[in-house]
Motif scaffolding. Structure first.
Motif, PDB file in Angstrom:
ATOM      1  N   PRO A 158       0.796  -1.243   0.021  1.00 12.71           N
ATOM      2  CA  PRO A 158      -0.160  -0.045  -0.124  1.00 12.71           C
ATOM      3  C   PRO A 158       0.733   1.261  -0.120  1.00 12.71           C
ATOM      4  N   GLY A 159       0.590   2.312  -0.801  1.00 14.27           N
ATOM      5  CA  GLY A 159       1.432   3.444  -0.995  1.00 14.27           C
ATOM      6  C   GLY A 159       2.012   3.318  -2.421  1.00 14.27           C
ATOM      7  N   GLU A 160       1.975   2.010  -2.759  1.00 14.85           N
ATOM      8  CA  GLU A 160       2.868   1.776  -4.059  1.00 14.85           C
ATOM      9  C   GLU A 160       1.624   1.244  -4.875  1.00 14.85           C
ATOM     10  N   THR A 161       0.908   0.157  -4.492  1.00 13.28           N
ATOM     11  CA  THR A 161      -0.159  -0.529  -5.101  1.00 13.28           C
ATOM     12  C   THR A 161      -1.509  -0.154  -4.771  1.00 13.28           C
ATOM     13  N   SER A 162      -1.713   1.188  -3.914  1.00 12.23           N
ATOM     14  CA  SER A 162      -2.977   1.292  -3.634  1.00 12.23           C
ATOM     15  C   SER A 162      -3.583   2.357  -4.685  1.00 12.23           C
ATOM     16  N   ALA A 163      -4.859   2.378  -5.039  1.00 11.03           N
ATOM     17  CA  ALA A 163      -5.505   3.004  -6.034  1.00 11.03           C
ATOM     18  C   ALA A 163      -5.270   4.342  -6.102  1.00 11.03           C
ATOM     19  N   VAL A 164      -5.457   5.109  -4.950  1.00 10.94           N
ATOM     20  CA  VAL A 164      -5.050   6.523  -5.055  1.00 10.94           C
ATOM     21  C   VAL A 164      -3.728   7.124  -5.471  1.00 10.94           C
ATOM     22  N   ASP A 165      -2.668   5.995  -4.917  1.00  9.55           N
ATOM     23  CA  ASP A 165      -1.290   6.438  -5.466  1.00  9.55           C
ATOM     24  C   ASP A 165      -1.090   6.092  -6.850  1.00  9.55           C
ATOM     25  N   ILE A 166      -1.557   5.052  -7.148  1.00  8.19           N
ATOM     26  CA  ILE A 166      -1.522   4.628  -8.649  1.00  8.19           C
ATOM     27  C   ILE A 166      -2.082   5.787  -9.551  1.00  8.19           C
ATOM     28  N   SER A 180     -18.654   1.750  -6.288  1.00 10.15           N
ATOM     29  CA  SER A 180     -18.190   2.703  -5.472  1.00 10.15           C
ATOM     30  C   SER A 180     -18.119   4.063  -6.623  1.00 10.15           C
ATOM     31  N   ASP A 181     -17.701   4.955  -5.899  1.00  9.13           N
ATOM     32  CA  ASP A 181     -17.960   6.423  -6.916  1.00  9.13           C
ATOM     33  C   ASP A 181     -16.615   7.094  -6.522  1.00  9.13           C
ATOM     34  N   PRO A 182     -15.360   6.625  -7.111  1.00  8.25           N
ATOM     35  CA  PRO A 182     -14.074   7.340  -6.894  1.00  8.25           C
ATOM     36  C   PRO A 182     -14.198   8.853  -7.327  1.00  8.25           C
ATOM     37  N   VAL A 183     -14.845   9.015  -8.569  1.00  7.15           N
ATOM     38  CA  VAL A 183     -14.714  10.373  -9.104  1.00  7.15           C
ATOM     39  C   VAL A 183     -15.335  11.443  -8.056  1.00  7.15           C
ATOM     40  N   ALA A 184     -16.459  11.078  -7.207  1.00  5.89           N
ATOM     41  CA  ALA A 184     -16.789  11.853  -6.309  1.00  5.89           C
ATOM     42  C   ALA A 184     -15.934  12.038  -5.026  1.00  5.89           C
ATOM     43  N   ASN A 185     -15.112  11.188  -5.017  1.00  2.00           N
ATOM     44  CA  ASN A 185     -14.272  11.078  -3.534  1.00  2.00           C
ATOM     45  C   ASN A 185     -13.123  11.088  -3.552  1.00  2.00           C
ATOM     46  N   PHE A 186     -12.407  10.696  -4.685  1.00  3.24           N
ATOM     47  CA  PHE A 186     -10.976  10.786  -4.853  1.00  3.24           C
ATOM     48  C   PHE A 186     -10.269  12.298  -4.811  1.00  3.24           C
ATOM     49  N   LEU A 231      -7.897   9.103 -13.548  1.00  2.00           N
ATOM     50  CA  LEU A 231      -8.728   8.037 -13.746  1.00  2.00           C
ATOM     51  C   LEU A 231      -9.742   8.249 -15.000  1.00  2.00           C
ATOM     52  N   VAL A 232     -10.350   9.316 -15.326  1.00  2.00           N
ATOM     53  CA  VAL A 232     -11.026   9.629 -16.362  1.00  2.00           C
ATOM     54  C   VAL A 232     -10.530   9.776 -17.565  1.00  2.00           C
ATOM     55  N   LYS A 233      -9.235  10.190 -17.512  1.00  2.00           N
ATOM     56  CA  LYS A 233      -8.270  10.426 -18.723  1.00  2.00           C
ATOM     57  C   LYS A 233      -8.180   9.143 -19.587  1.00  2.00           C
ATOM     58  N   ASN A 234      -7.968   7.881 -18.619  1.00  2.00           N
ATOM     59  CA  ASN A 234      -7.826   6.650 -19.665  1.00  2.00           C
ATOM     60  C   ASN A 234      -9.083   6.018 -19.720  1.00  2.00           C
ATOM     61  N   PRO A 235      -9.276   4.934 -20.575  1.00  2.00           N
ATOM     62  CA  PRO A 235     -10.527   4.308 -20.535  1.00  2.00           C
ATOM     63  C   PRO A 235     -11.088   3.804 -19.265  1.00  2.00           C
ATOM     64  N   LEU A 236     -12.367   3.748 -19.000  1.00  2.00           N
ATOM     65  CA  LEU A 236     -12.763   3.709 -17.922  1.00  2.00           C
ATOM     66  C   LEU A 236     -14.066   2.850 -17.996  1.00  2.00           C
ATOM     67  N   ILE A 237     -14.329   1.680 -17.335  1.00  2.00           N
ATOM     68  CA  ILE A 237     -15.577   0.814 -17.127  1.00  2.00           C
ATOM     69  C   ILE A 237     -16.196   1.138 -16.054  1.00  2.00           C
ATOM     70  N   VAL A 238     -17.545   1.249 -15.981  1.00  2.00           N
ATOM     71  CA  VAL A 238     -18.087   1.282 -14.539  1.00  2.00           C
ATOM     72  C   VAL A 238     -19.302   0.094 -14.556  1.00  2.00           C
ATOM     73  N   ALA A 258     -21.348   9.586 -10.056  1.00  2.00           N
ATOM     74  CA  ALA A 258     -20.685  10.441 -10.933  1.00  2.00           C
ATOM     75  C   ALA A 258     -19.529   9.789 -11.934  1.00  2.00           C
ATOM     76  N   THR A 259     -19.166   8.781 -11.263  1.00  2.00           N
ATOM     77  CA  THR A 259     -17.907   8.017 -11.970  1.00  2.00           C
ATOM     78  C   THR A 259     -18.599   7.552 -13.083  1.00  2.00           C
ATOM     79  N   ALA A 260     -19.824   6.991 -12.982  1.00  2.00           N
ATOM     80  CA  ALA A 260     -20.719   6.428 -14.333  1.00  2.00           C
ATOM     81  C   ALA A 260     -20.684   7.598 -15.430  1.00  2.00           C
ATOM     82  N   LEU A 261     -20.951   8.586 -15.134  1.00  2.00           N
ATOM     83  CA  LEU A 261     -21.040   9.630 -16.045  1.00  2.00           C
ATOM     84  C   LEU A 261     -20.071  10.149 -16.677  1.00  2.00           C
TER      85      LEU A 261
END
Lengths: 564, 486
Positions: free
Chosen positions: B368-376, B390-396, B404-411, B418-421
Motif C-alpha cells: 500500500p502506498g505503491e499498489t493502492s488506487a489513489v497512489d497509482i 463505488s464512486d471514486p470520481v466523487a471522492n478521490f 482515472l477518467v483520462k484513460n479508458p474507464l469501465i463502470v 458521478a463516476t458512471a457519468l
C-alpha cells in the motif's frame, strides 16, 4: 470418465493388509475396480515406485475466520514464498498460512487428497465453507467447535443428554460440519471475561459444569448420534508444563463409556499436551507416560502435532493459551472471541533449534510416534500451522523412517534438550507400511471414512505414487531420498483423474466437502425450543445462521441415523 | 401481501439481518425494523432517475445505449489491451462478485483494490503491525459493561449499532442501559426546550451545556450498569447518549491514546492537560477502563483518517492489548460499507492480502502506498480502469480522479454515479441484496446471506455475471491473440 491402470507398483494398503506387494490397481469412474481392460485405458507404469492411497490429514487449519485473520496478520510470511499463476493453476502465496488455492495444490503435490479443517466457529461456518470451496483438488471437511457452546453447557449441566444430542445434530446439519470439536472445554467460555479453567475438575464460571462433564457428555452424545469420528479434543492446559496429568485424566474420564473396544476420543496435537515439569525451567517430556497409557488402552487415538524448526503462525480456538503465548513471545497477537460459542487467538512463532523448550517439543512429538507401539493409534500431523507448516511432512516422514535422519537433527539441537531426549534410546524405524498407516489408512480409519485411505475395490480412486524403490534402496540410510519422493509425488490421482505428475499440478479439479447429515427424530421438537433461545443468544436471525447445502461447491453428505 | 422476513440490509457495516419487507407487485412497499438509511434504500432504489437500464458506451464524446454483447466486448478489449489496469471498488457488492473480480485481475495482470484503502486501510496496516484483540458483536451485547466510541458517530453512520449490539441491548451478563438513558434523555430534552425557548427569543446560537470538562460523573466509577463513553473532536449526536463525552482537540488523538497507555502502565503524567483533556479526568477514565469486566473500544474514520493515521490505530490497538493484562478488553473498527469486510476477507484468502493487490508480476504483491488506487492514479501509472460498486470520481483527490477518467474507464454500478457519468462503458447491474443473492460479511466478520426479494428489471445482470462475462471475453481475446502470434 478416465479409466486408469497403475501397473507393477509396490502397493501399500494397510487397511487391506497389503504390504509392498507388486500389483496393478485399476480405476474406473473415480473408483477402484477389480480389473479393467480395453484400448482406452490409460496405463501408468509404476514399477519401482510406491503406490499408496491418497494422504489424509485429520487436523490441519486450512480455512475459516481464524486462518484468514492469520493470513491478514502476516504479509511478511507471504512475501518470502509466492506462487505465480500457470496455465493450469491460480496464483497465491505461502508460507505458513498459504492462500486457499496454494493450499490445495501443495497438498496434492505431496500426494494428499483429503484434509480436515479442525476448528470452525459455528457462527462463521459460511466463511469456512467459502474458503473450502476455493481450496482446489483435495476433499475437505470441518469440525464445528461445540465444547463451549452455551446450549451444550446448559443442557449437559442439567443432565439433559438427549437434548444436547439433538442440538449437536442440528448444529452439524446447520453448519455442515463433520465431527464434534472441543477446545480447552470450559476455558473458552471463561475467556469471555478474560479467565480460564485450571484443570479438568475446575468449575466453569457462570455455568455449573466442569470440563470433565463436558468431555464425558459430548462423548455420550457422539455415541448417541453414531457419528463417524470420535470427539476431537484439544485438552485443557495445553502448552503448559506439567499438563500431561490433565491429558491422562481427560483420556481416563471416558474410559467407562467404552464398548466394542472402539476408539472414543481423539486427543489432537498430543505433543502440546505431553509436557512434564513445574515451569519452563524444569520443563521436560512426558511422552513416555502418555505412550504407556496408550499402549495399555484402546479407546484413544492421537495425532502428533510434530514441531518443525521454522517460522510459523500459531492459531487455535484456545484464546487464553494464545494470550500466554503472546506474553512469552512478545510477538503480535490477535484475539477473536465468538459470541455464545468459542474464542480464538493467533501469534506468529519461531521454533528454534537452539531453544531448550522448542527442541524438547520437537523430541516429544517423535518420542510419542516411536514409543506408541500400534501405528493405528498415532497419526502424523503438525497441527498445521501451529507446530509447523504441512509442507514439512516429508521431513517428518524421514525422521520416522530413519534413525540416521533423527541423529543428524539431534546433533544440531540445544545441548540440554539433546541430553534429556529419549530419542537416542529408541531404535525403531517406521516401515513404508507403517508410514502408510500414519499418513492415510490410520487417519481415514479414525475419521470413519469408509471410501478413503485404502485401495480396495469400491474405494475412492485417490492414489499417490512416490518414486521410491523399497527393494533397491536402503530407505533408512537415505533419508534425503525419502524427503524428495514425498515432497513431489510422481503421480497424484484424485477421483480417478491425474491431477499431479512429476510433482507439478497438471489438472485442477474441485474437491468435495464432506459433512454429516444426522437424522434425529428429537431434533424436530428441539428446533422449536431452539428458535426461542436463539433470539436471546445470538445477534443474527435463526434463518440466516443456517448454511444451505448450495453454499458448498461440491456437497458430499454422509447419512447417519441417531438414537435420539 | 407477501412479507419477506430476516432480510439483511445492504447499507452499512452493522449489516442488520432482521428487516421485514412487504412486497407488492414486485415492489417493496413497506419496511420494518430498518433505520432511515435502510428504509430509504429499500423504498427508493428502483427510482428510474437514479439508474441505467441499458448498457452505455461513449461515442463521439457522449454516452449512448448499446447492447450487452458490445458493451462486454468493448470492456474486455479495454482490459486485455491495458498494460497496468486498475480494478477498484468492491465494498458494496457480494463476495461472489469480488471472487470473480480477483480472477479477472489475475488474468489481466492488473491491480485490484477495494475501498478500504481510502477508509480503514490504516487500521488494517496497524493490525499487521500490532495484532488486534477483538470479538463478534454478540460478545459485546452479552458481556460489555464499558463501551467507548472513538472518532465514530454510530447514531448517524451506523444507526442501529447501539440498539442491536452495544449500549441498549439486553445481554446474558449485562442488562441494557436503555432505561437509564431514557430518563436522562427526558431531563435533557426538558432542559433543551426551556433553553431553546429563552434563546429563540434572544436569537442566539443554541448550545447544550457540555458534559465534558473537569467534573467526571462519580456514577461512572460506581455504577454497575453498562457505561457509554464517546470520545470525539466534536460533540456528535452519539455524544448526547453517552454517560460521558470527552472532547479531544482535533488531530491530537495520538497524544491522548499514548497518555492513556502510560496511565494503564502506572506511569505518571507530568502535564496538566493532554489533547485538551485534564489529566485528572483522564486518570478517572483509565480507572474505569481497568475496573470494567469487559470493555470495548469502537473506532471510526475519525481516528484512522485524522493526523497520524495508522499510528493512531497502533496506539489504540496497543492500548486495548495492554488492558488485557488487567481485564478483558476488545477493539473493533466501525466498518462503513455492508461488505467492505467481505472484500478484505475474499482478497485475503485468495491472495494473502486484504487490499491493494498487484498481479502484474503473475503473483500477488502488496505494498500500500505503491499498489493502492489513489497512489497509482496520482502517479498516473494505470492505463485503464474498472470501477465497481463505488464512486471514486466523487471522492478521490482531484489529480487521481482526473487521471482515472483520462484513460479508458469501465463502470459497473446499478446507480448513475458521478463516476458512471464520466465512463467509457457503463454496465448497469442489479442491486445485490434486493434483486440479487450473495454473501456479505458484517463488520465483525460474521458472514450472512444477501437476499433476492424482488425480480430485477428485465435485461439487467448481477455484478458477478457481468464480471464472469468480461472474464470469458478476455480469455477469448487472449487465446486468439496467442494463435495469431503463433
Amino acid at each position: 470418465m478416465t479409466e486408469l491402470l497403475i501397473r507393477n507398483g509396490f502397493v501399500y494398503d494397510p487397511i487391506n493388509k497389503i504390504d509392498g506387494e507388486k500389483m496393478d490397481i485399476a480405476v474406473k469412474n473415480g473408483k477402484i475396480v477389480e480389473k479393467i481392460e480395453g484400448k482406452r485405458v490409460k496405463k501408468i507404469n509404476a514399477s519401482g515406485m510406491m503406490v499408496m492411497p491418497g494422504g489424509v490429514d485429520i487436523h490441519s487449519h486450512i480455512a475459516g475466520a481464524k486462518v484468514n485473520l492469520g493470513r491478514l496478520l502476516r504479509p511478511e510470511d507471504h512475501y518470502k514464498d509466492v506462487e505465480p499463476r500457470t496455465s493450469k493453476t491460480r496464483s497465491g502465496v505461502g508460507y505458513s498460512i498459504p492462500s486457499t488455492f496454494t493450499t490445495g495444490y501443495r497438498y496434492a503435490k505431496m500426494g494428499w487428497t483429503m484434509v480436515m479443517d479442525p476448528a470452525m466457529p459455528p457462527l462463521k461456518a459460511r466463511h469456512t465453507h467459502e474458503e473450502l470451496n476455493d481450496t482446489p483438488i483435495i476433499d475437505k471437511a470441518t469440525y464445528p467447535l461445540l465444547g463451549d457452546s452455551w446450549i451444550v453447557l446448559e443442557t449437559l449441566s442439567e443432565g439433559r443428554i438427549d437434548e444436547c444430542a439433538a442440538y449437536v445434530a442440528w448444529e452439524l446439519n446447520a453448519t455442515k460440519g463433520y465431527a464434534i470439536k472441543l477446545v480447552n472445554p470450559g476455558g473458552l467460555e471463561a475467556w469471555g471475561f478474560g479467565r480460564n479453567v485450571s484443570n479438568i475438575d475446575d468449575t466453569v464460571p457462570n455455568f455449573n459444569i466442569t470440563p470433565r462433564e463436558i468431555v464425558r457428555g459430548l462423548c455420550k452424545v457422539n455415541q448417541l448420534l453414531h457419528l463417524p469420528h470420535t470427539i476431537h479434543v484439544h485438552t485443557n492446559n495445553l502448552g503448559k508444563p506439567g499438563n500431561y496429568e490433565n491429558t491422562l485424566k481427560t483420556m481416563q474420564c471416558v474410559e467407562g463409556l467404552n464398548h466394542n473396544n472402539r476408539p472414543l476420543i481423539h486427543i489432537t496435537h498430543c505433543q502440546f499436551s505431553a509436557f512434564a515439569g513445574n515451569d519452563w525451567r524444569t520443563f521436560e517430556s512426558a511422552a513416555d507416560k502418555i505412550a504407556n497409557y496408550i499402549n495399555a488402552h484402546n479407546h484413544v487415538t492421537l495425532d502428533m502435532g510434530q514441531v518443525v524448526f521454522s517460522d510459523t503462525t500459531t492459531m487455535t480456538a484456545d484464546g487464553p493459551f494464545q494470550f500466554i503465548l503472546y506474553q512469552l513471545s512478545g510477538n503480535k497477537w490477535i484475539n477473536g472471541d465468538v459470541e455464545t460459542e468459542t474464542s480464538s487467538g493467533i501469534v506468529p512463532f519461531h521454533y528454534k533449534r537452539s531453544s531448550y523448550v522448542h527442541a524438547t517439543q520437537w523430541s516429544i512429538g517423535l518420542e510419542l510416534a516411536l514409543l506408541i507401539k500400534d501405528p493405528w493409534k498415532i497419526l502424523l500431523t503438525t497441527d498445521h500451522p501451529n507446530a509447523g507448516p504441512f509442507i514439512a511432512y516429508p521431513k517428518i516422514i524421514s525422521w520416522l523412517m530413519s534413525r540416521k535422519a533423527r541423529e543428524k537433527m539431534m546433533k544440531r539441537i540445544n545441548k540440554k534438550a539433546r541430553s534429556k531426549s529419549l530419542l537416542p534410546t529408541i531404535d525403531r524405524e517406521y516401515t513404508p507400511y507403517e508410514i502408510a498407516i500414519a499418513t492415510r489408512a490410520g487417519q481415514a480409519k479414525a475419521l470413519g471414512l469408509k471410501d478413503k485411505g485404502h485401495l480396495g475395490v469400491g474405494a475412492d480412486a485417490d492414489i499417490a505414487i512416490y518414486d521410491l524403490n523399497p527393494e533397491k534402496t536402503d530407505l533408512n540410510a537415505n533419508p534425503r531420498l525419502i524427503r524428495r519422493a514425498f515432497k513431489h509425488a510422481a503421480y497424484t490421482i484424485k477421483d480417478g483423474q491425474i491431477v499431479v505428475k512429476g510433482g507439478e499440478v497438471v489438472k485442477s479439479i474441485s474437491g468435495r466437502t464432506f459433512w454429516v447429515n444426522v437424522e434425529a427424530e428429537k431434533a424436530l421438537v428441539e428446533t422449536r425450543i431452539l428458535k426461542e433461545k436463539f433470539a436471546e443468544y445470538y445477534t443474527v436471525q435463526y434463518e440466516n445462521y443456517l448454511v444451505p447445502e448450495h453454499n458448498l461447491a461440491v456437497s458430499a453428505p454422509i447419512q447417519v441415523h441417531a438414537e435420539v | 401481501m407477501p412479507i419477506v422476513k430476516n432480510v439483511t440490509c445492504p447499507i452499512c457495516g452493522t449489516f442488520c439481518d432482521d428487516i421485514e419487507l412487504t412486497v407488492k407487485k414486485n415492489k417493496v412497499v413497506d419496511v420494518k425494523n430498518a433505520c432511515a438509511m435502510g428504509e430509504a434504500k429499500f423504498l427508493n432504489y428502483s427510482d428510474p432517475h437514479h439508474r441505467n437500464l441499458n448498457p452505455l458506451i461513449r461515442r463521439n464524446g457522449t454516452l449512448v445505449e448499446t447492447s450487452w454483447t458490445e458493451a462486454i466486448k468493448k470492456s474486455a478489449k479495454i482490459l486485455a489491451e491495458a498494460s497496468y489496469p486498475l480494478l477498484y471498488g468492491w465494498s458494496s457488492t457480494c463476495c461472489e462478485a469480488i471472487s470473480a473480480g480477483i480472477e479477472l485481475a489475475e488474468e489481466i495482470g492488473g491491480v485490484i483494490d477495494n475501498t478500504s484503502s481510502v477508509c480503514h486501510g490504516p487500521s488494517i496496516l496497524s493490525i499487521q503491525d500490532v495484532g488486534i484483540s477483538t470479538c463478534t458483536l454478540g460478545q459485546i451485547r452479552h458481556r460489555a459493561d464499558l463501551i467507548i466510541y472513538w472518532g465514530s458517530d454510530p447514531y448517524s453512520a451506523h444507526p442501529r449499532h447501539l440498539e442491536r449490539y452495544t449500549a441498549f441491548t439486553e445481554g446474558r451478563f449485562q442488562p441494557s442501559e436503555w432505561k437509564r438513558y431514557v430518563s436522562r434523555l427526558r431531563g435533557v430534552i426538558g432542559k433543551k426546550k426551556l433553553e431553546r425557548a429563552s434563546q429563540l427569543a434572544l436569537m442566539e446560537e443554541f448550545s447544550v451545556p457540555p458534559i465534558t470538562g473537569n467534573q467526571f460523573p462519580p456514577t461512572l466509577e460506581t455504577e454497575k450498569e453498562r457505561k457509554l463513553i464517546v470520545i470525539d473532536a466534536r460533540r456528535t449526536h452519539s455524544a448526547e447518549f453517552a454517560d460521558y463525552f470527552v472532547q479531544v482537540e482535533p488531530n491530537k488523538d495520538y497524544e491522548l491514546l499514548q497518555a492513556m497507555r502510560m496511565l494503564v502502565k502506572n506511569e505518571e503524567l507530568e502535564v496538566e492537560k493532554v489533547a485538551g483533556v485534564p489529566v485528572g479526568v483522564l486518570e478517572k477514565i483509565v480507572d474505569v477502563m481497568i475496573g470494567c469486566k469487559f470493555g470495548v473500544l469502537f473506532f471510526g474514520v475519525g481516528l484512522t483518517m485524522s493526523s497520524g493515521k495508522l499510528r493512531n490505530i497502533d496506539a489504540a490497538l496497543a492500548l486495548t492489548r495492554d488492558l488485557n493484562f488487567a481485564t478483558k478488553f476488545v477493539i473493533m473498527p466501525m466498518r462503513g460499507h455492508f461488505n467492505v469486510t467481505g472484500a478484505n476477507m475474499v482478497s485475503i484468502w485468495q491472495t494473502g492480502y486484504p487490499f491493494s493487490v498487484d498481479f502484474s508480476q503473475g503473483f500477488p504483491f502488496y505494498n500500500p502506498g505503491e499498489t493502492s488506487a489513489v497512489d497509482i492514479l496520482s502517479r498516473d501509472e494505470s492505463d485503464a480502469a474498472l470501477v465497481i460498486a463505488s464512486d471514486p470520481v466523487a471522492n478521490f483527490p482531484r489529480v487521481a480522479a482526473q487521471n482515472l477518467v483520462k484513460n479508458p474507464l469501465i463502470v459497473i454500478d446499478p446507480e448513475k454515479s458521478a463516476t458512471a457519468l464520466m465512463a467509457d462503458v457503463v454496465l448497469p447491474s442489479t442491486f445485490v441484496g434486493i434483486e440479487a443473492e450473495g454473501i456479505a460479511y458484517r463488520m465483525d466478520g460474521v458472514p450472512l446471506p444477501l437476499k433476492r426479494v424482488v425480480k430485477p428489471p428485465k435485461g439487467l445482470l448481477s455484478d458477478e455475471e457481468i464480471l464472469r462475462r468480461i472474464l470469458r471475453e478476455v480469455r477469448k481475446l487472449k487465446r486468439s491473440q496467442r494463435r495469431s502470434n503463433a
